[in-house]
Enzyme design. Structure first.
Site, mmCIF file in Angstrom:
data_model
loop_
_atom_site.group_PDB
_atom_site.id
_atom_site.type_symbol
_atom_site.label_atom_id
_atom_site.label_comp_id
_atom_site.label_asym_id
_atom_site.label_seq_id
_atom_site.Cartn_x
_atom_site.Cartn_y
_atom_site.Cartn_z
ATOM 1 N N LYS A 194 -42.630 29.198 70.840
ATOM 2 C CA LYS A 194 -43.903 28.885 71.495
ATOM 3 C C LYS A 194 -44.935 30.001 71.382
ATOM 4 C CE LYS A 194 -42.763 30.307 76.245
ATOM 5 N NZ LYS A 194 -42.700 29.856 77.661
ATOM 6 N N GLY B 97 -36.474 53.189 87.691
ATOM 7 C CA GLY B 97 -36.124 54.299 86.812
ATOM 8 C C GLY B 97 -35.038 53.945 85.824
ATOM 9 N N GLY B 98 -35.031 52.690 85.368
ATOM 10 C CA GLY B 98 -34.095 52.278 84.332
ATOM 11 C C GLY B 98 -34.631 52.616 82.956
ATOM 12 N N ALA C 24 -31.433 43.999 71.726
ATOM 13 C CA ALA C 24 -31.841 43.228 70.550
ATOM 14 C C ALA C 24 -30.738 43.150 69.510
ATOM 15 C CB ALA C 24 -33.104 43.841 69.944
ATOM 16 N N HIS D 107 -24.958 70.765 56.480
ATOM 17 C CA HIS D 107 -25.614 71.823 57.252
ATOM 18 C C HIS D 107 -26.934 72.189 56.565
ATOM 19 C CE1 HIS D 107 -26.091 75.481 59.648
ATOM 20 N NE2 HIS D 107 -26.379 76.103 58.504
ATOM 21 N N GLY E 259 -40.352 36.986 66.271
ATOM 22 C CA GLY E 259 -39.954 38.349 66.624
ATOM 23 C C GLY E 259 -39.615 38.513 68.086
ATOM 24 N N GLY E 260 -40.058 37.557 68.923
ATOM 25 C CA GLY E 260 -39.705 37.573 70.341
ATOM 26 C C GLY E 260 -40.205 38.795 71.078
#
Length: 477
Positions: free
Chosen positions: A33, A180-181, A332, A456, A37-38
């Site tokens: 709708k 605070g998530g 996702a 390294h 990509g939502g």
């Protein structure tokens, strides 16, 4: 006879399910709708990371002198250009998804879908035209939207959802973030770097209070917030908000989750901010879908229940992604995997979704990433574990790039050394977690990682260092 599969929703779950079903020979129709990509592409993962990239670049400019670069004048965010770049990236990604649909001969319909009984969906297109789509198998991938609570109704001007925050054309002077998530903490660093004074209010006793996030990661993040002058209040809740001359007057009180609050804790305080950003969760897009016409009942909060094959209680109907709610994992990349599982099973397979090794990525500064069990979760399960940590400041590469905050922790089984969980807070943690995820997926141990030669100087050496420490033979950490 070709199997007709209809998918409601073109987010990271829906469009991946469509591609996999088409690969297996199905006749696929995707109905969306809004835009392909939502939430991930349009209102979540991608636009927030575009803003984070700009915020990080600004921080780099502020540190230019330390890196031997002399700057003249001031550096500030250009929000109009930032929003234009955001739209450009989204459009490019959207075009890519539509190209995939075309390549795989997937029919794409933009419109509002309503299930109209068994094997039928009615689609109302933007111009009002309606048409019917028939299906043999149905995959529900309708996702979620920001949770709105009556005390703080979104107006898009002073009280914002995360969607609104991703379309800001001006940086507020001050903002209070309620929650605070993951989303709240990401926006705290974004808005602070862009120039806002930020306060975060969290009802639980730490930021990022997710069971999967190790408590030590929260401690590091809270310390870095203090360094950036981001205020945060834990064990607190925003209770009321009123419009005032300078913006909003917010009353903050004790959290109902606080145990044995002191008299001081019980006293409410008032803060004045220009805007409030509410990040306290998501709610499912299941209302008005017509689920009742096929006898499918979501739970009392609207989430859809499935088994490990992504099957609902109705034969031939599957559900994937965030619409499954917090009982699953609302990420996702999880939705994309669930989409493949659902598509394969819709085409006759018997594949089960495995949630044991799912990496989490949080784009704060520094980044936070995890996979597997936290130290607390492992001990709660009664496993005889050890937990070993190494600081990023021990790495040459971290010193070179000037990002030394953070650490990596491995939670392992004492006797076997099997890796049970990895928790990283530090530079590029969200990229580094991939090695840990692969090691766990392969059933690897700290011995396996320690025996792997790491280039390294790289940040990836943090996994070598912490694995060696878990074997009681630290090199640098």
């Amino acid at each position: 006879m070709t199997t007709k599969i209809t998918i409601l929703g073109a987010g990271p779950g829906g469009y991946i399910a469509a591609i996999r079903a088409a690969q297996l020979g199905a006749e696929v129709t995707v109905i969306e709708k809004e835009n392909v990509g939502g939430t991930c592409l349009n209102w979540g993962c991608i636009p927030s990371k575009i803003m984070i990239t700009t915020a990080d670049m600004l921080e780099r400019f502020h540190q230019a002198k330390a890196f031997g670069i002399a700057l003249e004048g001031t550096v500030k965010a250009d929000m109009q250009q930032l929003m234009a770049r955001k739209q450009s990236v989204i459009q490019s990604q959207s075009k890519g998804i539509l190209g995939l649909f075309s390549h795989h001969k997937i029919q794409y319909i933009k419109g509002t879908a309503t299930i109209d009984g068994p094997n039928r969906v009615r689609v109302t297109q933007p111009d009002g035209e309606q048409n019917q789509v028939s299906w043999d198998k149905l995959i529900l991938a309708t996702g979620t939207r920001p949770l709105e609570i009556p005390s703080f109704p979104f107006d898009g001007e002073t009280i914002l959802s995360s969607n609104h925050a991703l379309s800001l054309t001006q940086v507020p002077k001050s903002v209070m973030i309620v929650g605070g998530g993951v989303i709240g903490c990401e926006f705290a660093f974004i808005l602070s770097s862009l120039g806002a004074q930020v306060t975060v209010v969290e009802a639980l006793d730490r930021l990022l209070p997710l069971p999967s996030v190790d408590a030590d990661c929260s401690k590091v993040l809270q310390r870095e917030m203090k360094k950036r002058k981001i205020k945060f209040l834990v064990n607190r809740t925003a209770q009321t908000v009123e419009a005032g001359d300078g913006g909003l007057n917010v009353t903050i009180g004790p959290s109902p989750f606080m145990e044995a609050p002191s008299e001081k804790d019980k006293q409410p305080v008032t803060a004045q901010v220009e805007k409030m950003l509410v990040c306290i969760g998501r709610q499912p897009n299941t209302a008005d879908l017509g689920l009742d016409t096929i006898g499918l009942e979501p739970d009392k909060r609207g989430w859809i229940t499935v088994n490990d094959r992504m099957e609902t209680a109705v034969s031939g109907v599957y559900a994937i992604g965030d619409v499954l709610g917090p009982e699953k994992i609302m990420l996702a990349h999880v939705a994309s995997t669930e989409g493949q599982v659902a598509a394969e099973n819709a085409m006759g397979a018997k594949r089960e979704m495995d949630y044991q090794v799912v990496p989490g990525a949080i784009f704060t500064t520094p980044e936070v990433a995890n996979v597997g069990l936290s130290e607390a979760q492992a001990r709660d399960k009664g496993v005889d574990v050890r937990a070993d940590s190494v600081l990023f400041r021990t790495l040459g590469k971290a010193q070179v790039i000037g990002e030394i905050a953070g650490q990596a922790k491995i939670v392992s089984e004492k006797d076997s050394g099997k890796i049970l969980g990895v928790h990283i807070v530090g530079p590029h943690a969200t990229d580094l977690i991939a090695e840990a995820a692969l090691a766990m997926q392969m059933g690897g141990s700290v011995t396996d990682v320690a025996a792997t030669i790491h280039a390294h100087p790289t940040l990836a050496e943090i996994m070598l260092e912490v694995s060696c420490k878990a074997l009681d033979r630290s090199l640098h950490g």
